[in-house]
Design a protein around this motif. Sequence first.
Motif, PDB file in Angstrom:
ATOM      1  N   GLN A  69      37.419  50.120  27.888  1.00 13.43           N
ATOM      2  CA  GLN A  69      38.163  50.727  29.002  1.00 13.43           C
ATOM      3  C   GLN A  69      38.565  49.625  29.981  1.00 13.43           C
ATOM      4  O   GLN A  69      37.744  48.773  30.313  1.00 13.43           O
ATOM      5  N   TYR A  70      39.780  49.686  30.465  1.00 14.44           N
ATOM      6  CA  TYR A  70      40.238  48.766  31.513  1.00 14.44           C
ATOM      7  C   TYR A  70      40.629  49.630  32.709  1.00 14.44           C
ATOM      8  O   TYR A  70      41.658  50.303  32.680  1.00 14.44           O
ATOM      9  N   ILE A  71      39.770  49.643  33.702  1.00 13.80           N
ATOM     10  CA  ILE A  71      39.960  50.508  34.866  1.00 13.80           C
ATOM     11  C   ILE A  71      40.678  49.704  35.951  1.00 13.80           C
ATOM     12  O   ILE A  71      40.149  48.709  36.457  1.00 13.80           O
ATOM     13  N   ILE A  72      41.881  50.141  36.264  1.00  7.58           N
ATOM     14  CA  ILE A  72      42.660  49.501  37.322  1.00  7.58           C
ATOM     15  C   ILE A  72      42.584  50.408  38.539  1.00  7.58           C
ATOM     16  O   ILE A  72      42.889  51.597  38.459  1.00  7.58           O
ATOM     17  N   THR A  73      42.169  49.848  39.661  1.00  3.92           N
ATOM     18  CA  THR A  73      41.973  50.646  40.881  1.00  3.92           C
ATOM     19  C   THR A  73      42.732  50.016  42.033  1.00  3.92           C
ATOM     20  O   THR A  73      42.700  48.798  42.217  1.00  3.92           O
ATOM     21  N   VAL A  74      43.411  50.857  42.806  1.00  3.73           N
ATOM     22  CA  VAL A  74      43.998  50.430  44.076  1.00  3.73           C
ATOM     23  C   VAL A  74      43.122  51.007  45.188  1.00  3.73           C
ATOM     24  O   VAL A  74      42.714  52.164  45.130  1.00  3.73           O
ATOM     25  N   TYR A  75      42.818  50.168  46.170  1.00  2.00           N
ATOM     26  CA  TYR A  75      41.993  50.559  47.313  1.00  2.00           C
ATOM     27  C   TYR A  75      42.859  50.561  48.566  1.00  2.00           C
ATOM     28  O   TYR A  75      43.546  49.575  48.836  1.00  2.00           O
ATOM     29  N   ALA A  76      42.804  51.628  49.345  1.00  4.28           N
ATOM     30  CA  ALA A  76      43.397  51.666  50.684  1.00  4.28           C
ATOM     31  C   ALA A  76      42.283  51.267  51.647  1.00  4.28           C
ATOM     32  O   ALA A  76      41.216  51.887  51.660  1.00  4.28           O
ATOM     33  N   LEU A  77      42.526  50.202  52.419  1.00  5.56           N
ATOM     34  CA  LEU A  77      41.460  49.611  53.231  1.00  5.56           C
ATOM     35  C   LEU A  77      41.694  49.803  54.719  1.00  5.56           C
ATOM     36  O   LEU A  77      42.836  49.828  55.188  1.00  5.56           O
ATOM     37  N   LYS A  78      40.587  49.850  55.479  1.00  2.65           N
ATOM     38  CA  LYS A  78      40.653  50.038  56.928  1.00  2.65           C
ATOM     39  C   LYS A  78      40.758  48.722  57.690  1.00  2.65           C
ATOM     40  O   LYS A  78      40.676  48.711  58.914  1.00  2.65           O
ATOM     41  N   THR A  79      40.964  47.618  56.978  1.00  3.05           N
ATOM     42  CA  THR A  79      41.113  46.308  57.606  1.00  3.05           C
ATOM     43  C   THR A  79      42.348  45.610  57.034  1.00  3.05           C
ATOM     44  O   THR A  79      42.697  45.843  55.872  1.00  3.05           O
ATOM     45  N   ASP A  80      42.999  44.785  57.849  1.00  3.71           N
ATOM     46  CA  ASP A  80      44.185  44.083  57.332  1.00  3.71           C
ATOM     47  C   ASP A  80      43.819  42.839  56.539  1.00  3.71           C
ATOM     48  O   ASP A  80      44.653  42.267  55.851  1.00  3.71           O
ATOM     49  N   SER A  81      42.567  42.408  56.633  1.00  9.43           N
ATOM     50  CA  SER A  81      42.112  41.256  55.862  1.00  9.43           C
ATOM     51  C   SER A  81      40.608  41.371  55.601  1.00  9.43           C
ATOM     52  O   SER A  81      39.856  41.716  56.512  1.00  9.43           O
ATOM     53  N   LEU A  82      40.203  41.043  54.380  1.00  9.42           N
ATOM     54  CA  LEU A  82      38.770  41.048  54.061  1.00  9.42           C
ATOM     55  C   LEU A  82      38.085  39.781  54.576  1.00  9.42           C
ATOM     56  O   LEU A  82      36.859  39.703  54.591  1.00  9.42           O
ATOM     57  N   GLY A  83      38.873  38.784  54.981  1.00  3.41           N
ATOM     58  CA  GLY A  83      38.292  37.535  55.485  1.00  3.41           C
ATOM     59  C   GLY A  83      37.685  36.683  54.379  1.00  3.41           C
ATOM     60  O   GLY A  83      36.806  35.862  54.647  1.00  3.41           O
ATOM     61  N   LEU A  84      38.147  36.886  53.133  1.00  9.13           N
ATOM     62  CA  LEU A  84      37.636  36.145  51.985  1.00  9.13           C
ATOM     63  C   LEU A  84      38.709  35.169  51.495  1.00  9.13           C
ATOM     64  O   LEU A  84      39.844  35.215  51.943  1.00  9.13           O
ATOM     65  N   THR A  85      38.344  34.315  50.543  1.00  8.87           N
ATOM     66  CA  THR A  85      39.291  33.319  50.034  1.00  8.87           C
ATOM     67  C   THR A  85      39.513  33.499  48.537  1.00  8.87           C
ATOM     68  O   THR A  85      38.830  34.304  47.893  1.00  8.87           O
ATOM     69  N   LYS A  86      40.406  32.674  47.986  1.00 10.25           N
ATOM     70  CA  LYS A  86      40.679  32.709  46.541  1.00 10.25           C
ATOM     71  C   LYS A  86      39.483  32.248  45.719  1.00 10.25           C
ATOM     72  O   LYS A  86      39.446  32.455  44.506  1.00 10.25           O
ATOM     73  N   ASP A  87      38.507  31.639  46.361  1.00 15.15           N
ATOM     74  CA  ASP A  87      37.317  31.166  45.665  1.00 15.15           C
ATOM     75  C   ASP A  87      36.170  32.184  45.668  1.00 15.15           C
ATOM     76  O   ASP A  87      35.108  31.918  45.109  1.00 15.15           O
ATOM     77  N   THR A  88      36.377  33.336  46.300  1.00 17.56           N
ATOM     78  CA  THR A  88      35.332  34.354  46.373  1.00 17.56           C
ATOM     79  C   THR A  88      35.205  35.061  45.025  1.00 17.56           C
ATOM     80  O   THR A  88      36.201  35.497  44.452  1.00 17.56           O
ATOM     81  N   ASN A  89      33.967  35.208  44.540  1.00 16.75           N
ATOM     82  CA  ASN A  89      33.795  35.874  43.242  1.00 16.75           C
ATOM     83  C   ASN A  89      33.951  37.387  43.366  1.00 16.75           C
ATOM     84  O   ASN A  89      33.873  37.956  44.456  1.00 16.75           O
ATOM     85  N   ALA A  90      34.174  38.025  42.213  1.00 14.69           N
ATOM     86  CA  ALA A  90      34.495  39.457  42.185  1.00 14.69           C
ATOM     87  C   ALA A  90      33.376  40.327  42.757  1.00 14.69           C
ATOM     88  O   ALA A  90      33.655  41.347  43.398  1.00 14.69           O
ATOM     89  N   ALA A  91      32.120  39.968  42.556  1.00 15.00           N
ATOM     90  CA  ALA A  91      31.016  40.782  43.080  1.00 15.00           C
ATOM     91  C   ALA A  91      31.042  40.827  44.602  1.00 15.00           C
ATOM     92  O   ALA A  91      30.834  41.890  45.201  1.00 15.00           O
ATOM     93  N   VAL A  92      31.312  39.698  45.237  1.00 17.43           N
ATOM     94  CA  VAL A  92      31.371  39.662  46.704  1.00 17.43           C
ATOM     95  C   VAL A  92      32.598  40.446  47.189  1.00 17.43           C
ATOM     96  O   VAL A  92      32.509  41.225  48.145  1.00 17.43           O
ATOM     97  N   VAL A  93      33.739  40.271  46.516  1.00 20.28           N
ATOM     98  CA  VAL A  93      34.925  41.052  46.886  1.00 20.28           C
ATOM     99  C   VAL A  93      34.605  42.539  46.750  1.00 20.28           C
ATOM    100  O   VAL A  93      34.941  43.339  47.638  1.00 20.28           O
ATOM    101  N   GLY A  94      33.936  42.921  45.668  1.00 16.88           N
ATOM    102  CA  GLY A  94      33.559  44.320  45.466  1.00 16.88           C
ATOM    103  C   GLY A  94      32.710  44.863  46.600  1.00 16.88           C
ATOM    104  O   GLY A  94      32.891  46.002  47.037  1.00 16.88           O
ATOM    105  N   TYR A  95      31.796  44.068  47.107  1.00 19.21           N
ATOM    106  CA  TYR A  95      30.970  44.507  48.230  1.00 19.21           C
ATOM    107  C   TYR A  95      31.827  44.768  49.468  1.00 19.21           C
ATOM    108  O   TYR A  95      31.681  45.791  50.142  1.00 19.21           O
ATOM    109  N   TYR A  96      32.755  43.859  49.760  1.00 21.68           N
ATOM    110  CA  TYR A  96      33.633  44.033  50.919  1.00 21.68           C
ATOM    111  C   TYR A  96      34.571  45.231  50.735  1.00 21.68           C
ATOM    112  O   TYR A  96      34.887  45.941  51.687  1.00 21.68           O
ATOM    113  N   LEU A  97      35.009  45.455  49.493  1.00 24.34           N
ATOM    114  CA  LEU A  97      35.846  46.632  49.226  1.00 24.34           C
ATOM    115  C   LEU A  97      35.049  47.906  49.485  1.00 24.34           C
ATOM    116  O   LEU A  97      35.548  48.845  50.111  1.00 24.34           O
ATOM    117  N   TRP A  98      33.836  47.956  48.994  1.00 25.44           N
ATOM    118  CA  TRP A  98      32.980  49.135  49.211  1.00 25.44           C
ATOM    119  C   TRP A  98      32.834  49.417  50.701  1.00 25.44           C
ATOM    120  O   TRP A  98      32.847  50.563  51.142  1.00 25.44           O
TER     121      TRP A  98
END
Length: 185
Positions: free
Chosen positions: A138-167
């Motif tokens: 399965q390839y699950i593609i998800t779009v998230y509507a976020l309450k912030t204009d920036s997560l404050g992360l960089t292109k070097d941030t790994n997916a697990a950390v991005v996932g935490y900020y998305l949550w």
Amino acid sequence: MKKIHTFLAFFVLMATTAFAQNTFTLTSKDLGGQATKAQEFSGFGCTGNNESPQLSWANAPKGTKSFAITMYDPDAPTGSGWWHWVVFDIPSNINELVSNAGNITMNLAPKGSIQSITDYGSAGYGGPCPPEGHGWHQYIITVYALKTDSLGLTKDTNAAVVGYYLWNNTIAKASMVAYYQREKK
């Protein structure tokens, strides 16, 4: 009695249609129920074109300040799945990623958006590449509507950390699933 059933069926259909049109929705012109060679990764023994699919979304909730997109394979034999694509800080006035926007050398992604590291170890889109003979993934593609204009992360941030900020910043999300497998040669 038949008139009552017909009326009830019509009422349920109209009510379902009216409510369904107001939900946050993700669609693709390129991707149906299965991925193709166009989306398949190029590397790890895979020979696809590695083109990210066109995606568009509608009916974002009020208060949305940015969007993010992820593509995840929960069937990867890793014990933790596989992150294929992570894009965030997509401005709130954008509602589409064009085909191949995940190719970071082409600069097709919306200005200001960030594509961070996937489980392939590089930034940008990395398409499906399940092990041969491992069956459908399965390839699950998800779009998230976020309450912030920036997560404050960089292109070097790994997916697990991005996932935490998305949550921590998600107002709403919508997903679609595509399947892909490689036959054992």
